[in-house]
Design a protein around this motif. Structure first.
Motif, PDB file in Angstrom:
ATOM      1  N   ILE A  11     107.062  21.524 -86.455  1.00  0.00           N
ATOM      2  CA  ILE A  11     107.876  20.681 -85.580  1.00  0.00           C
ATOM      3  C   ILE A  11     108.608  19.612 -86.397  1.00  0.00           C
ATOM      4  CG2 ILE A  11     107.793  18.986 -83.709  1.00  0.00           C
ATOM      5  CD1 ILE A  11     105.538  20.658 -82.476  1.00  0.00           C
ATOM      6  N   GLN A  12     107.930  19.054 -87.378  1.00  0.00           N
ATOM      7  CA  GLN A  12     108.586  18.061 -88.240  1.00  0.00           C
ATOM      8  C   GLN A  12     109.799  18.672 -88.939  1.00  0.00           C
ATOM      9  OE1 GLN A  12     106.178  16.538 -91.496  1.00  0.00           O
ATOM     10  NE2 GLN A  12     107.292  14.608 -91.493  1.00  0.00           N
ATOM     11  N   ALA A  13     109.619  19.881 -89.467  1.00  0.00           N
ATOM     12  CA  ALA A  13     110.739  20.568 -90.113  1.00  0.00           C
ATOM     13  C   ALA A  13     111.823  20.922 -89.105  1.00  0.00           C
ATOM     14  CB  ALA A  13     110.239  21.833 -90.810  1.00  0.00           C
ATOM     15  N   GLY A  14     111.413  21.260 -87.873  1.00  0.00           N
ATOM     16  CA  GLY A  14     112.386  21.583 -86.839  1.00  0.00           C
ATOM     17  C   GLY A  14     113.253  20.388 -86.476  1.00  0.00           C
ATOM     18  N   LEU A  15     112.646  19.209 -86.358  1.00  0.00           N
ATOM     19  CA  LEU A  15     113.412  18.000 -86.065  1.00  0.00           C
ATOM     20  C   LEU A  15     114.373  17.669 -87.201  1.00  0.00           C
ATOM     21  CD1 LEU A  15     110.500  15.892 -84.531  1.00  0.00           C
ATOM     22  CD2 LEU A  15     112.471  16.788 -83.280  1.00  0.00           C
ATOM     23  N   GLN A  16     113.893  17.870 -88.427  1.00  0.00           N
ATOM     24  CA  GLN A  16     114.762  17.654 -89.585  1.00  0.00           C
ATOM     25  C   GLN A  16     115.949  18.615 -89.552  1.00  0.00           C
ATOM     26  OE1 GLN A  16     114.126  15.552 -92.781  1.00  0.00           O
ATOM     27  NE2 GLN A  16     116.304  15.950 -92.518  1.00  0.00           N
ATOM     28  N   GLN A  17     115.694  19.854 -89.165  1.00  0.00           N
ATOM     29  CA  GLN A  17     116.758  20.849 -89.097  1.00  0.00           C
ATOM     30  C   GLN A  17     117.786  20.497 -88.032  1.00  0.00           C
ATOM     31  OE1 GLN A  17     117.391  23.274 -91.121  1.00  0.00           O
ATOM     32  NE2 GLN A  17     119.097  24.183 -89.994  1.00  0.00           N
ATOM     33  N   VAL A  18     117.336  19.944 -86.913  1.00  0.00           N
ATOM     34  CA  VAL A  18     118.272  19.495 -85.881  1.00  0.00           C
ATOM     35  C   VAL A  18     119.247  18.483 -86.473  1.00  0.00           C
ATOM     36  CG1 VAL A  18     118.481  18.196 -83.723  1.00  0.00           C
ATOM     37  CG2 VAL A  18     116.714  19.946 -83.948  1.00  0.00           C
ATOM     38  N   TYR A 209     108.250  24.817 -77.984  1.00  0.00           N
ATOM     39  CA  TYR A 209     106.911  24.263 -78.200  1.00  0.00           C
ATOM     40  C   TYR A 209     106.399  23.429 -77.035  1.00  0.00           C
ATOM     41  CZ  TYR A 209     107.487  25.838 -82.973  1.00  0.00           C
ATOM     42  OH  TYR A 209     107.682  26.627 -84.072  1.00  0.00           O
ATOM     43  N   GLY A 210     107.284  23.112 -76.091  1.00  0.00           N
ATOM     44  CA  GLY A 210     106.872  22.300 -74.954  1.00  0.00           C
ATOM     45  C   GLY A 210     107.127  20.827 -75.213  1.00  0.00           C
ATOM     46  N   ASP A 211     107.569  20.132 -74.167  1.00  0.00           N
ATOM     47  CA  ASP A 211     107.907  18.717 -74.324  1.00  0.00           C
ATOM     48  C   ASP A 211     106.725  17.898 -74.801  1.00  0.00           C
ATOM     49  OD1 ASP A 211     110.151  19.788 -73.161  1.00  0.00           O
ATOM     50  OD2 ASP A 211     110.397  18.196 -71.672  1.00  0.00           O
ATOM     51  N   ALA A 212     105.571  18.109 -74.199  1.00  0.00           N
ATOM     52  CA  ALA A 212     104.394  17.299 -74.534  1.00  0.00           C
ATOM     53  C   ALA A 212     103.995  17.491 -75.992  1.00  0.00           C
ATOM     54  CB  ALA A 212     103.231  17.648 -73.607  1.00  0.00           C
ATOM     55  N   THR A 213     104.065  18.727 -76.470  1.00  0.00           N
ATOM     56  CA  THR A 213     103.670  19.006 -77.859  1.00  0.00           C
ATOM     57  C   THR A 213     104.630  18.352 -78.836  1.00  0.00           C
ATOM     58  OG1 THR A 213     102.668  21.112 -77.210  1.00  0.00           O
ATOM     59  CG2 THR A 213     103.238  20.831 -79.536  1.00  0.00           C
ATOM     60  N   VAL A 214     105.927  18.441 -78.554  1.00  0.00           N
ATOM     61  CA  VAL A 214     106.916  17.829 -79.456  1.00  0.00           C
ATOM     62  C   VAL A 214     106.765  16.312 -79.455  1.00  0.00           C
ATOM     63  CG1 VAL A 214     109.376  17.461 -79.873  1.00  0.00           C
ATOM     64  CG2 VAL A 214     108.539  19.745 -79.285  1.00  0.00           C
ATOM     65  N   GLU A 215     106.572  15.718 -78.296  1.00  0.00           N
ATOM     66  CA  GLU A 215     106.426  14.264 -78.236  1.00  0.00           C
ATOM     67  C   GLU A 215     105.132  13.816 -78.906  1.00  0.00           C
ATOM     68  OE1 GLU A 215     107.563  12.403 -74.447  1.00  0.00           O
ATOM     69  OE2 GLU A 215     108.537  14.300 -73.930  1.00  0.00           O
ATOM     70  N   GLN A 216     104.084  14.603 -78.810  1.00  0.00           N
ATOM     71  CA  GLN A 216     102.850  14.278 -79.528  1.00  0.00           C
ATOM     72  C   GLN A 216     103.083  14.365 -81.041  1.00  0.00           C
ATOM     73  OE1 GLN A 216      99.477  16.764 -78.593  1.00  0.00           O
ATOM     74  NE2 GLN A 216      98.153  15.782 -80.105  1.00  0.00           N
ATOM     75  N   ALA A 217     103.834  15.374 -81.454  1.00  0.00           N
ATOM     76  CA  ALA A 217     104.135  15.523 -82.882  1.00  0.00           C
ATOM     77  C   ALA A 217     104.929  14.328 -83.400  1.00  0.00           C
ATOM     78  CB  ALA A 217     104.911  16.815 -83.120  1.00  0.00           C
ATOM     79  N   ILE A 218     105.861  13.840 -82.601  1.00  0.00           N
ATOM     80  CA  ILE A 218     106.671  12.686 -83.017  1.00  0.00           C
ATOM     81  C   ILE A 218     105.778  11.464 -83.241  1.00  0.00           C
ATOM     82  CG2 ILE A 218     108.372  11.022 -82.188  1.00  0.00           C
ATOM     83  CD1 ILE A 218     109.833  13.426 -80.873  1.00  0.00           C
ATOM     84  N   ALA A 219     104.831  11.235 -82.328  1.00  0.00           N
ATOM     85  CA  ALA A 219     103.916  10.100 -82.484  1.00  0.00           C
ATOM     86  C   ALA A 219     103.051  10.262 -83.725  1.00  0.00           C
ATOM     87  CB  ALA A 219     103.049   9.961 -81.232  1.00  0.00           C
ATOM     88  N   GLU A 220     102.558  11.483 -83.965  1.00  0.00           N
ATOM     89  CA  GLU A 220     101.709  11.712 -85.138  1.00  0.00           C
ATOM     90  C   GLU A 220     102.518  11.628 -86.430  1.00  0.00           C
ATOM     91  OE1 GLU A 220      99.056  15.045 -84.970  1.00  0.00           O
ATOM     92  OE2 GLU A 220      98.587  14.729 -82.840  1.00  0.00           O
ATOM     93  N   MET A 221     103.802  12.026 -86.377  1.00  0.00           N
ATOM     94  CA  MET A 221     104.659  11.913 -87.567  1.00  0.00           C
ATOM     95  C   MET A 221     104.819  10.460 -87.982  1.00  0.00           C
ATOM     96  SD  MET A 221     107.592  14.684 -86.498  1.00  0.00           S
ATOM     97  CE  MET A 221     108.873  13.747 -87.333  1.00  0.00           C
TER      98      MET A 221
END
Length: 561
Positions: A11-18, A209-221
C-alpha cells in the motif's frame, strides 16, 4: 491489529505510485518548459484532518515536501473558520499566497478534496512553477522589490474549478494580471488533470484493498516514518552543533544576511534553533515560515534519504528561534528569493552543523542557488510576447567517499535545466556556450563538483533580463579542512561592454538588444577534507582533463607536473 508488513509495504508503494503518476501526467501535459522539461513541480496526498503529508511523488521538488502540507492545512483551517468556501466533489482550489503556507508567488498550488461515498478522505495537491504571475518584471523574480505587490498577483485559496467546471470569473482575474496569459491555460489544464489522474488511481487502490485497510496503512506509515527518523537521530552524538550561512544581500541593501543555526540533540529528537539570524530584510530575500521549516526537512532528507516521505518523518524535528528574523516573513515583506535561494542557505546551515556530528554522512555545501534568470520581451518573428525562465545546476559538495557531482540540480529539488534545443526553439535566443564551470570545485581530499558556464545571446527584438541568484559573495562552504567552492558570476555584455550587477548576482529590468549577451557561471561545491590529503593521481587526472590548469593545481594541492 497492525497490518502485516507485506500489505503495508504494498500500500505504501501504491500511494507513492499514485503521486508519481500525477507528477508524470503534469509534466507531460504542461505547456511551459519550466514544468514540461525542467519538472519544477510536485504532487502529493495530504490528510483531511490537518493537511499532514501522506505521500509525495519521488520526482517532485523536495522543498515542496513540507510546504504543501502547510498550504493544505491553511485551506482546511480557513474552511473551518468560514473564510473559504467549503468543498464539494470536483472542486479544485488555487492558492499562491506565500504567507498562507507557501513559497513565492510563482509556485502556484492546486488542492482537490478526495471523497469516498460522500466522505472526505484526503486532499490531493500539487504545485507548479508558473513562468509569470505578474509584478514588476517578467518572470516574477524582482531583485529590487520592497513589497509583495511588486512581485505579482497574490491569490488566497479560491475555487478555480467548481464541481469540475472552471470558474471563468476567477480565471479572468488571473489572466488580467499576468503576462502571456493566453499560454497559461495549457499549464492549468495539466495541473488540474494531474489531480484527476491521482483521484482515479487512488480510488482504484482503495477499491482493491478497502478503505479501512488503506487508511490504517496511512496511520501506520506515519508512525513508522517517525520511528525510522528517530532511529537515524540516535546516530547523532549528544551535543550542540553550531553553524552559519550567508545570503549575499537582499537585492536592495548591499550587505549580507546571516543564518545562525544551533542544532541540539535532545533525547530522540533534534532542535534547530535559528535565534540570532538577521532581522527581516527590505528586499525579496525573506523566507516565509512554511518554507523555512520545509528547508530543514529537505536538508534532513538529504542526510537520511532512506526515511520514508511522510509527516511522521518530521515529527522528531523541532524548529525554533525564527520569529523576528528574515526566516519568518509576514505580509508585506517581499519573498521572491524565498524558495529558490534562501531555502538553500538554510539547508547549507543544516549541513554545516550536522557534518560536525556525522562527518561520514554529510557533504560539504552544494552550489546552493537555482540560478533564477528571467527574460521577457516581444519576438518580432512570431508577433508574440514571451517570458523565458532559466534555472541552472551547480556543483555538489565533496564527501567522505568521493568528489562532488558536477552540474547537479539545486539543493531544493530535482528539477533540471530545460534542454538548450527547447529553449532556442521557443524563445529568440542562442546559447553561445554551455559547459562546465571548470576549476570551480572547492579543493579538498575530495573536491567539490563543478558548476555550469553558459552564455545566451538575444537574437531579435528587445527584452528585459532579471536575476535572483546567490553565492556571488560567499562560495559554498568546504568542510573538514576543505576549501569553499567558486563564486557565482553574472556578466551582461552590451555593445562589447561587460557589466556586473552591483549586487553581483541580483539585478532586474536590464534592457537587452539583439546581439547582447548574458553569461552565468554557477558555483562549484565545497571541498571535503584537507587538500593536502588528496590523491596526487586524482589531481593529475583533473589536470589532464582540463578541469584545473597546472598552475591552479599547484596552488590548490601543491601538485607538480
Amino acid at each position: 491489529m497492525p497490518l502485516d508488513p507485506v500489505t503495508l509495504a504494498v500500500i505504501q508503494a501504491g500511494l507513492q505510485q499514485v503521486c508519481d503518476e500525477m507528477d508524470l501526467s503534469f509534466s507531460r501535459a504542461a505547456f511551459s518548459p519550466v514544468i514540461a522539461e525542467a519538472d519544477d513541480r510536485s504532487d502529493g496526498i495530504y490528510s483531511a484532518s490537518d493537511g499532514s503529508l501522506i505521500a509525495q511523488g519521488s520526482r517532485g521538488l523536495p522543498v515542496f515536501v513540507g510546504v504543501m502540507q502547510f498550504s493544505t492545512r491553511t485551506i482546511i483551517e480557513r474552511i473551518a473558520a468560514g473564510e473559504t468556501e467549503p468543498p464539494d466533489e470536483g472542486d479544485i482550489y488555487i492558492v499562491n499566497d506565500p504567507y498562507l503556507g507557501g513559497t513565492h508567488l510563482m509556485d502556484v498550488r492546486f488542492a482537490m478534496p478526495f471523497y469516498r461515498g460522500g466522505r472526505l478522505v484526503c486532499w490531493l495537491s500539487n504545485t507548479g512553477h508558473w513562468p509569470d504571475t505578474g509584478g514588476a518584471v517578467p518572470g516574477g523574480f524582482s531583485a529590487s522589490a520592497i513589497s509583495a505587490e511588486q512581485e505579482g498577483l497574490r491569490l488566497p485559496p479560491v475555487k478555480l474549478f467548481r464541481k469540475g467546471v472552471m470558474n471563468r470569473d476567477i480565471w479572468q482575474i488571473v489572466c488580467s494580471n499576468i503576462r502571456v496569459s493566453e499560454q497559461r491555460i495549457g499549464d492549468v489544464k495539466a495541473q488540474a488533470g494531474a489531480l484527476m489522474v491521482g483521484a482515479e488511481r487512488l480510488a482504484a487502490l482503495m477499491d482493491r484493498y478497502g478503505d479501512a485497510t488503506v487508511e490504517q496503512a496511512i496511520a501506520e506509515m506515519r508512525a513508522l516514518a517517525a520511528r525510522q527518523m528517530r532511529a537515524m537521530i540516535a546516530l547523532v552524538p549528544d551535543g550542540r552543533y553550531e553553524a552559519q550561512a550567508f545570503v549575499d544581500s537582499d537585492g536592495v541593501v548591499d550587505r549580507p544576511l546571516t543564518i545562525a543555526l544551533a542544532v541540539t540533540k535532545r533525547g530522540d529528537g533534534l532542535e534547530f534553533d535559528f535565534a540570532g539570524s538577521s532581522p527581516p530584510c527590505m528586499g525579496p530575500m525573506n523566507s516565509v515560515r512554511a518554507t523555512t521549516l520545509s528547508s530543514v526537512y529537505l536538508a534532513m532528507r538529504h542526510i537520511f534519504p532512506d526515511v520514508p516521505i511522510s509527516a511522521g518523518a518530521f515529527d522528531p524535528l523541532h524548529v525554533t528561534g525564527v520569529a523576528g528574523t528574515f526566516l519568518d516573513a509576514s505580509y508585506p515583506r517581499p519573498v521572491s528569493g524565498c524558495a529558490a535561494e534562501v531555502s538553500q542557505r538554510i539547508a547549507e546551515a543544516v549541513f554545516a552543523a550536522m557534518v560536525q556530528a556525522l562527518p561520514d554522512r554529510v557533504t560539504a555545501a552544494p552550489a546552493g542557488t537555482s540560478g533564477n534568470f528571467g527574460l521577457g520581451g516581444h519576438d518580432p518573428a512570431t508577433g508574440a510576447d514571451y517570458v523565458m525562465y532559466q534555472i541552472s545546476g551547480g556543483g555538489y559538495g565533496g564527501n567522505a567517499d568521493h568528489d562532488g557531482l558536477s552540474n547537479g540540480c539545486s539543493t531544493i529539488g530535482i528539477s533540471k535545466a530545460p534542454p538548450v534545443e527547447i529553449m532556442e526553439q521557443k524563445f529568440p535566443v542562442l546559447y553561445r556556450r554551455y559547459a562546465l564551470h571548470e576549476g570551480s570545485g572547492g579543493a579538498g581530499r575530495h573536491r567539490g563538483g563543478f558548476g555550469l558556464d553558459y552564455e545566451i545571446e538575444l537574437l531579435r527584438g528587445e527584452a528585459r533580463a532579471s536575476f535572483v541568484m546567490d553565492h556571488g559573495r560567499f562560495g559554498p562552504q568546504g568542510v573538514e579542512g576543505g576549501w569553499d567552492g567558486a563564486l557565482n558570476r553574472v556578466e551582461v555584455i552590451r555593445e562589447g561592454e561587460v557589466w556586473v550587477p552591483p549586487h553581483l548576482s541580483k539585478a532586474q529590468d536590464i534592457p537587452l538588444k539583439p546581439g547582447d549577451r548574458v553569461r552565468v557561471r554557477t558555483p562549484g561545491g565545497g571541498g571535503y577534507g584537507p587538500p593536502s590529503a588528496r590523491d596526487p593521481a586524482a589531481v593529475a587526472e583533473d589536470v589532464r582533463l582540463g578541469r584545473y590548469s597546472p598552475l591552479d593545481a599547484e596552488r590548490l594541492w601543491g601538485w607538480q607536473a
